[in-house]
Each structure stands twice: as C-alpha cells, then as structure tokens.
Design a protein around this motif. Structure first.
Motif, short mmCIF file in Angstrom:
data_model
loop_
_atom_site.label_atom_id
_atom_site.label_comp_id
_atom_site.label_asym_id
_atom_site.label_seq_id
_atom_site.Cartn_x
_atom_site.Cartn_y
_atom_site.Cartn_z
N SER A 168 8.34 11.68 -4.65
CA SER A 168 8.08 10.24 -4.52
C SER A 168 6.94 9.86 -5.46
N ASP A 191 11.75 4.14 -4.29
CA ASP A 191 12.68 5.24 -4.51
C ASP A 191 12.73 5.71 -5.96
N THR A 251 12.36 7.62 -9.47
CA THR A 251 12.48 9.01 -9.93
C THR A 251 11.34 9.26 -10.90
#
Length: 156
Positions: A58, A46, A48
């Motif tokens: 992703s 997950d 960033t």
C-alpha cells in the motif's frame, strides 16, 4: 465540438498537467521533509507502488518504510523532464527522469548512501477533483555510492 468547447477542453488539459506537476513536486518534497503521512496521502488508496523491483502492499507501507529506513538522514530528490499525457477525463500517464542523494549517519551498521539516477513511470487518477498517483514504477539506471556523514560535524 464548437470553438468554446475546444478551448474549455484545452484549458482543462493544461490545468491537469500543471496539477500533476505540483503533485509530483510534493512527492519529492514530502520525502525530503520527512512528511510520510502527507506522502502516503498523494496516492489513491489502492495505488500500485513498485520501487527498484519491490512491490509495496500500500502507499502507507511504502511511506512507512521510507520513514523507517531513512529516519532523519538528509536526502535530496529531484524530478526532471516530465512527459505527462492526459488519457481520459480523469486519467493520465507520466514519465519523469529522477535523481536522488541519500546519506545516513556514519556508524558500524549504517547502510551505504547513494547518488541515484533513474526514471518514474506513473499513472494518475482524478478523484473528487484532485489528481492523485494511481501507480508508480521507479527504475534506477545507476547508483553511485556516497560516504555517510557524521551529524556532529554538520553546521546548523
């Protein structure tokens, strides 16, 4: 905290910092060696990822875009002067100066190559004993254009 506990804590910090340096070295190497699946695996699922103001959905989308954009074009990425701080038992932050060179095969629709300079600001998370990139923001301070190359004139 007794002296032995302090030594163990300090050793964990040193090992963590070294592991994060190796993680970032792999990042640069995998980009240049075109190992895009390995690149995506350096991130938490997950994570960033923001590069030059673009936020990627992703780590896989980021790695796939690099693959699609650069193809077999040669590149050279370097990270310098890491400032890594362990912020918790399984968290850390880092700032890296960066420099990259990227050129494309010459052609009518070829993107322009560049010699770029900037900075990575990152967070890291230790998952199952392994440090991974949890967030990355790449900001470029300067981009100098580079001429593209003709693959037929490159010596093997």
């Amino acid at each position: 905290m007794d002296q032995l506990d302090d030594v163990v804590r300090r050793l964990d910090v040193l090992e963590s910092v070294e592991s994060i340096k190796k993680l970032k070295a792999r990042y640069f190497r995998f980009v240049d060696e075109k190992k895009h699946d390995d690149l995506a695996a350096l991130f938490t699922p997950d994570a960033t990822v923001v590069t030059d103001g673009i936020t990627w959905a992703s780590p896989k989308e980021f790695a796939d875009t690099i693959r699609d954009l650069t193809g077999a074009a040669p590149s050279a990425h370097q990270g310098h002067m890491p400032e890594i701080e362990i912020t918790g038992p399984d968290t850390a932050t880092g700032t890296w100066s960066m420099e990259d060179l990227l050129t494309f095969p010459a052609g009518p629709d070829a993107p322009e190559g560049h010699h770029g300079y900037g900075q990575y600001r990152e967070t890291y998370r230790r998952v199952d004993g392994r440090w991974l990139i949890d967030s990355v923001v790449l900001t470029r301070f300067r981009m100098d254009p580079l001429e593209n190359w003709n693959p037929s004139t490159v010596a093997s």
